[in-house]
Design a protein around this motif. Sequence first.
Motif, PDB file in Angstrom:
ATOM      1  N   ALA A 241       0.825  -1.211   0.000  1.00 16.26           N
ATOM      2  CA  ALA A 241       0.000   0.000   0.000  1.00 16.26           C
ATOM      3  C   ALA A 241       0.859   1.259   0.000  1.00 16.26           C
ATOM      4  CB  ALA A 241      -0.928  -0.006   1.213  1.00 16.26           C
ATOM      5  N   LEU A 242       1.977   1.229   0.710  1.00 17.59           N
ATOM      6  CA  LEU A 242       2.883   2.371   0.741  1.00 17.59           C
ATOM      7  C   LEU A 242       3.362   2.717  -0.662  1.00 17.59           C
ATOM      8  CD1 LEU A 242       4.868   4.423   2.014  1.00 17.59           C
ATOM      9  CD2 LEU A 242       6.438   2.503   2.390  1.00 17.59           C
ATOM     10  N   TYR A 243       3.781   1.699  -1.405  1.00 16.64           N
ATOM     11  CA  TYR A 243       4.314   1.943  -2.737  1.00 16.64           C
ATOM     12  C   TYR A 243       3.215   2.297  -3.738  1.00 16.64           C
ATOM     13  CZ  TYR A 243       9.083   0.550  -1.639  1.00 16.64           C
ATOM     14  OH  TYR A 243      10.353   0.504  -1.128  1.00 16.64           O
ATOM     15  N   ILE A 244       2.170   1.499  -3.781  1.00 19.79           N
ATOM     16  CA  ILE A 244       1.111   1.718  -4.775  1.00 19.79           C
ATOM     17  C   ILE A 244       0.295   2.968  -4.447  1.00 19.79           C
ATOM     18  CG2 ILE A 244      -0.979   0.724  -5.794  1.00 19.79           C
ATOM     19  CD1 ILE A 244       0.246  -2.050  -5.216  1.00 19.79           C
ATOM     20  N   GLY A 245       0.157   3.259  -3.155  1.00 19.71           N
ATOM     21  CA  GLY A 245      -0.680   4.381  -2.759  1.00 19.71           C
ATOM     22  C   GLY A 245       0.047   5.666  -2.442  1.00 19.71           C
ATOM     23  N   GLY A 246       1.273   5.551  -1.917  1.00 23.18           N
ATOM     24  CA  GLY A 246       1.889   6.740  -1.352  1.00 23.18           C
ATOM     25  C   GLY A 246       3.217   7.186  -1.909  1.00 23.18           C
ATOM     26  N   MET A 247       3.821   6.401  -2.786  1.00 22.07           N
ATOM     27  CA  MET A 247       5.123   6.788  -3.325  1.00 22.07           C
ATOM     28  C   MET A 247       4.967   7.798  -4.464  1.00 22.07           C
ATOM     29  SD  MET A 247       7.842   5.538  -1.888  1.00 22.07           S
ATOM     30  CE  MET A 247       8.465   4.191  -0.886  1.00 22.07           C
ATOM     31  N   GLY A 248       5.869   8.760  -4.520  1.00 27.35           N
ATOM     32  CA  GLY A 248       5.793   9.769  -5.566  1.00 27.35           C
ATOM     33  C   GLY A 248       4.668  10.744  -5.285  1.00 27.35           C
ATOM     34  N   SER A 249       3.939  11.110  -6.304  1.00 28.42           N
ATOM     35  CA  SER A 249       2.798  12.008  -6.162  1.00 28.42           C
ATOM     36  C   SER A 249       1.594  11.345  -6.814  1.00 28.42           C
ATOM     37  CB  SER A 249       3.086  13.352  -6.837  1.00 28.42           C
ATOM     38  OG  SER A 249       3.271  13.167  -8.231  1.00 28.42           O
ATOM     39  N   LYS A 250       0.438  11.947  -6.667  1.00 26.91           N
ATOM     40  CA  LYS A 250      -0.773  11.366  -7.262  1.00 26.91           C
ATOM     41  C   LYS A 250      -0.618  11.210  -8.771  1.00 26.91           C
ATOM     42  CE  LYS A 250      -5.797  11.920  -7.572  1.00 26.91           C
ATOM     43  NZ  LYS A 250      -6.052  10.529  -7.226  1.00 26.91           N
ATOM     44  N   GLU A 251       0.027  12.200  -9.403  1.00 25.87           N
ATOM     45  CA  GLU A 251       0.182  12.164 -10.852  1.00 25.87           C
ATOM     46  C   GLU A 251       1.366  11.315 -11.298  1.00 25.87           C
ATOM     47  OE1 GLU A 251      -0.012  14.989  -9.047  1.00 25.87           O
ATOM     48  OE2 GLU A 251      -2.166  15.286  -9.406  1.00 25.87           O
ATOM     49  N   LYS A 252       2.381  11.160 -10.433  1.00 23.30           N
ATOM     50  CA  LYS A 252       3.590  10.429 -10.818  1.00 23.30           C
ATOM     51  C   LYS A 252       3.933   9.394  -9.761  1.00 23.30           C
ATOM     52  CE  LYS A 252       5.807  13.925 -13.744  1.00 23.30           C
ATOM     53  NZ  LYS A 252       7.027  14.727 -13.971  1.00 23.30           N
ATOM     54  N   ASP A 269      -6.618   2.694  -8.038  1.00 21.32           N
ATOM     55  CA  ASP A 269      -7.299   3.944  -7.708  1.00 21.32           C
ATOM     56  C   ASP A 269      -7.700   3.979  -6.241  1.00 21.32           C
ATOM     57  OD1 ASP A 269      -7.173   5.310 -10.099  1.00 21.32           O
ATOM     58  OD2 ASP A 269      -9.078   4.527 -10.845  1.00 21.32           O
ATOM     59  N   GLU A 270      -8.307   2.882  -5.784  1.00 18.22           N
ATOM     60  CA  GLU A 270      -8.797   2.826  -4.409  1.00 18.22           C
ATOM     61  C   GLU A 270      -7.652   2.886  -3.403  1.00 18.22           C
ATOM     62  OE1 GLU A 270     -11.487  -0.067  -1.463  1.00 18.22           O
ATOM     63  OE2 GLU A 270     -11.110  -0.662  -3.552  1.00 18.22           O
ATOM     64  N   ILE A 271      -6.584   2.166  -3.670  1.00 20.56           N
ATOM     65  CA  ILE A 271      -5.429   2.166  -2.761  1.00 20.56           C
ATOM     66  C   ILE A 271      -4.859   3.573  -2.642  1.00 20.56           C
ATOM     67  CG2 ILE A 271      -3.067   1.328  -2.421  1.00 20.56           C
ATOM     68  CD1 ILE A 271      -4.008  -1.205  -4.063  1.00 20.56           C
ATOM     69  N   GLN A 272      -4.677   4.230  -3.785  1.00 16.62           N
ATOM     70  CA  GLN A 272      -4.094   5.573  -3.764  1.00 16.62           C
ATOM     71  C   GLN A 272      -5.021   6.574  -3.084  1.00 16.62           C
ATOM     72  OE1 GLN A 272      -3.502   7.999  -7.454  1.00 16.62           O
ATOM     73  NE2 GLN A 272      -1.330   7.809  -6.898  1.00 16.62           N
TER      74      GLN A 272
END
Length: 348
Positions: A241-252, A269-272
């Motif tokens: 979840a950290l990587y798929i949802g929180g790494m980088g920015s919403k756009e990148k 989408d849901e995870i982010q």
Amino acid sequence: MRLGINLGYWGLGMDADNIEVAQEADRLGYSVCWAAEAYGSDAATVLSFVAAKTERIDVGSAIFQIPARTPAMTAMTAATLDTLSGGRFRLGLGVSGPQVSEGWYGVKFDKPLARTREYVEIIRKAMSRERLVHEGAHWTLPLPGGPGKPIKLTVHPVREHIPLYIAAIGPKNLEQTGEIADGWLGIFFAPEHAALSLDPLKAGRAKAGKSLDGFDLCPTVTIAVGEDIKAGVDSQRSYAALYIGGMGSKEKNFYNQLARRMGYEREADEIQEKYLAKDYAGAAAAVPHDLIDATSLVGDTARIADRMQAYADAGVTTLTLAPSGFTLDERIQALRTGVEALERAGLA
């Protein structure tokens, strides 16, 4: 297929254990020990310490962040680590992400592919010990109109050629990695979706007039040993979840984009959405069981051996393990199970 161990980040309360893990991996015949950096511990210092405490295992940066160092500094560090370790260093590079690059290093996250290509060119020149002259879009050496002059590296690495890896996820970056690097550092790699990574890598190798022969395909996979498959998968939900949802920015978010290419658009989408809303438990719960199971090693020795065979069949040459447990005993058990499973699969 060879095995590696990824120690992750230093400074998380497991530092003394990390050395024991590296030493056990060395004793068991693991090929390489990787260390990471983000905005805490730097990988170079960690790797010099690990190299001093081990005898045979290679030490590798997974990764040195490109915005963190000039290319000449990276060449100096690589040459020094190779010398101090007796020829055991592997240089892994990556562009990091926009939040770290711009927020921590103050380096604009633009043209990452062109920047990486130029960075590697300069490193190759410096490591060859020729006088360093370079004219590019991002670096000019020496600077014109000043006192600078072409200088060559004074350190003599143990090896003439230090293996250079690039961490890549997107198709264009993967293709360039195949063209200019000696190996690939992957994450969330599933044998069933191998073409997503291998096809661009092959295209890049073809550009350079080469094949994947001799090119090190080196994904990192989490490993959770035990009879309870669900519990093993659940132990890795926060990590995913950290990587798929929180790494980088919403756009990148490169990891989120990878999950989408694997067919998990709605779930990504849901995870982010939940992670960025700080609903970390909800984000973890939204990670599909099948996604984690496909991109990691979960189960007893026999099941892990079957998955290792799938990775080998997909073309992986070095499988790097990241134990999901936090205690020293759990991590050591994962290391030993990895060797047992490799032998059981007939891949050792």
